[in-house]
Design a protein around this motif. Sequence first.
Motif, short mmCIF file in Angstrom:
data_model
loop_
_atom_site.label_atom_id
_atom_site.label_comp_id
_atom_site.label_asym_id
_atom_site.label_seq_id
_atom_site.Cartn_x
_atom_site.Cartn_y
_atom_site.Cartn_z
N GLY A 190 0.79 -1.22 0.00
CA GLY A 190 0.00 0.00 0.00
C GLY A 190 0.82 1.27 0.00
O GLY A 190 0.49 2.24 -0.70
N SER A 206 -0.05 6.08 6.62
CA SER A 206 -1.40 5.52 6.63
C SER A 206 -1.79 5.24 8.08
O SER A 206 -1.06 5.58 9.01
CB SER A 206 -1.43 4.20 5.83
OG SER A 206 -0.60 3.24 6.45
N ASP A 210 -8.29 3.45 2.05
CA ASP A 210 -8.16 2.12 1.47
C ASP A 210 -8.73 1.14 2.50
O ASP A 210 -8.14 0.93 3.55
CB ASP A 210 -6.66 1.86 1.27
CG ASP A 210 -6.37 0.76 0.28
OD1 ASP A 210 -7.32 0.17 -0.26
OD2 ASP A 210 -5.18 0.47 0.08
N TYR A 211 -9.89 0.57 2.21
CA TYR A 211 -10.55 -0.26 3.22
C TYR A 211 -9.91 -1.64 3.34
O TYR A 211 -9.40 -2.20 2.37
CB TYR A 211 -12.04 -0.39 2.92
CG TYR A 211 -12.82 0.82 3.37
CD1 TYR A 211 -13.29 0.92 4.67
CD2 TYR A 211 -13.06 1.88 2.50
CE1 TYR A 211 -13.99 2.04 5.09
CE2 TYR A 211 -13.75 3.01 2.92
CZ TYR A 211 -14.21 3.08 4.21
OH TYR A 211 -14.89 4.19 4.64
N GLY A 212 -9.93 -2.15 4.55
CA GLY A 212 -9.34 -3.44 4.85
C GLY A 212 -10.09 -4.59 4.22
O GLY A 212 -11.31 -4.50 3.96
N ASP A 244 -2.51 -4.22 9.97
CA ASP A 244 -3.05 -5.43 9.35
C ASP A 244 -3.40 -6.47 10.41
O ASP A 244 -4.44 -7.14 10.33
CB ASP A 244 -2.04 -6.01 8.35
CG ASP A 244 -1.95 -5.18 7.08
OD1 ASP A 244 -2.88 -4.40 6.81
OD2 ASP A 244 -0.95 -5.30 6.36
N LYS A 303 -6.54 -5.36 12.37
CA LYS A 303 -7.80 -5.57 11.66
C LYS A 303 -8.38 -6.96 11.94
O LYS A 303 -9.59 -7.11 12.12
CB LYS A 303 -7.59 -5.40 10.15
CG LYS A 303 -7.59 -3.96 9.70
CD LYS A 303 -7.39 -3.83 8.21
CE LYS A 303 -5.96 -4.05 7.82
NZ LYS A 303 -5.63 -3.55 6.48
N ASP A 336 -5.30 -4.45 2.50
CA ASP A 336 -6.22 -3.44 1.99
C ASP A 336 -6.60 -3.75 0.55
O ASP A 336 -5.90 -4.45 -0.16
CB ASP A 336 -5.57 -2.06 2.07
CG ASP A 336 -5.31 -1.65 3.51
OD1 ASP A 336 -6.24 -1.74 4.33
OD2 ASP A 336 -4.17 -1.24 3.82
N SER A 338 -15.74 -2.32 5.26
CA SER A 338 -16.28 -0.99 4.97
C SER A 338 -17.74 -0.92 5.40
O SER A 338 -18.38 -1.95 5.64
CB SER A 338 -16.16 -0.68 3.48
OG SER A 338 -16.83 -1.66 2.71
N PRO A 370 -11.10 1.50 7.83
CA PRO A 370 -10.52 2.30 6.75
C PRO A 370 -9.06 2.61 7.02
O PRO A 370 -8.68 2.95 8.14
CB PRO A 370 -11.37 3.58 6.79
CG PRO A 370 -11.80 3.70 8.21
CD PRO A 370 -11.95 2.30 8.73
N ASN A 371 -8.25 2.49 6.00
CA ASN A 371 -6.82 2.78 6.10
C ASN A 371 -6.55 4.01 5.24
O ASN A 371 -6.49 3.91 4.01
CB ASN A 371 -6.01 1.59 5.61
CG ASN A 371 -4.51 1.76 5.82
OD1 ASN A 371 -4.07 2.68 6.49
ND2 ASN A 371 -3.72 0.88 5.22
N ARG A 393 -4.70 6.95 3.28
CA ARG A 393 -3.45 7.02 2.54
C ARG A 393 -3.01 8.47 2.44
O ARG A 393 -3.81 9.33 2.04
CB ARG A 393 -3.61 6.44 1.13
CG ARG A 393 -3.97 4.96 1.10
CD ARG A 393 -2.78 4.10 1.44
NE ARG A 393 -3.11 2.68 1.51
CZ ARG A 393 -2.30 1.77 2.00
NH1 ARG A 393 -1.12 2.12 2.49
NH2 ARG A 393 -2.65 0.50 2.02
#
Length: 330
Positions: free
Chosen positions: A44, A98, A127-129, A168, A171, A213, A233, A257-258, A260
């Motif tokens: 990412g 991020s 950038d959603y997981g 990560d 999550k 992501d 999401s 949500p991640n 960026r």
Amino acid sequence: MLTKMSLKTVLLSSVVALSAVSQAQAFEPNRSVDCIAPAAPGGGWDFTCRSVGKVLVDQDYIKGNVQTINMGGAGGGVAFAHTVSKRATDENLIVAASTATTTRLAQGQFPGMHTDQVRWVATLGADYGVIAVGKDSKYTSLTQMMNALKKDPSAVKFAGGSASGGWDHLKVLMTAKEAHVGNLPKIRYLAFSGGSEALVQVVGGHIDAFTGDISEVKGFMASGDLRVLAVLSEKRLPAPFDKIPTALEQGISSVAPNWRGFYVPGNASKASYDWWVNTMNELYATPEWKGVMAKNGLMPFHKSGEELTKFVNNQTLDIKILSKDIGLIK
């Protein structure tokens, strides 16, 4: 009617104001700009540097090139420490960041480092997981996987591009907690230096599941080598990701949500910082960047300057509290 003295004061004030404006606008980056991606190619952060770098050059914000420098290690800690200690005044450096960055800072994983040692520029989307498995995996839904973890928290081995305890990893733990999985520390997670390395292990059948992501999985989704069990999401993402069910649809209240974005060295000039903030604000509004977002599953999420700085500090505190609740830190 203006006296000579008051007229002189007005003129002097105008000169000072114009001088301040010209100084703020005077900064121009060198032809060569470095963008540090704090991980191996393919993840990412690498995506953030390369995609933003291309738009910066294509839209003529940068006259020369934007060079991506991959600097993995310590979940972003090596790049953060390098920026603070080696390039603290470098006006021609941006560093991809991020939620993974704030996570490691929140957990004290960058020894001696904290959020105010750098300057936070802007976010350019979220950038959603996702949680995904190889095409031949026995798991066909997130619910099925979580049920396996309820029976045995070590039943599934996860791979991700952040360090152990990083975003990560977090999550998976957040999702498992929402699914009422017990004994969360028993969940197995293997850290790789980037999302691409973790994906290769999952697609190759060596590790059960990938946590990362949506921007990282597009290629393997298109080839059919990866099955995404859930996107973390609030609602389904736009095409081509609209076939992926959310965790919420499967009865698991996990949203991750991640964002960026970028930071710059903490001692770079105010003029250069303002230039980067304004440039990223403009870039975010360009049709070219909107196209990059749509193509890669990035959702609207834009904060910059002081607003982003406040957000980063608040998020760092929130993640610190969550990490304590889950048992990652004391």
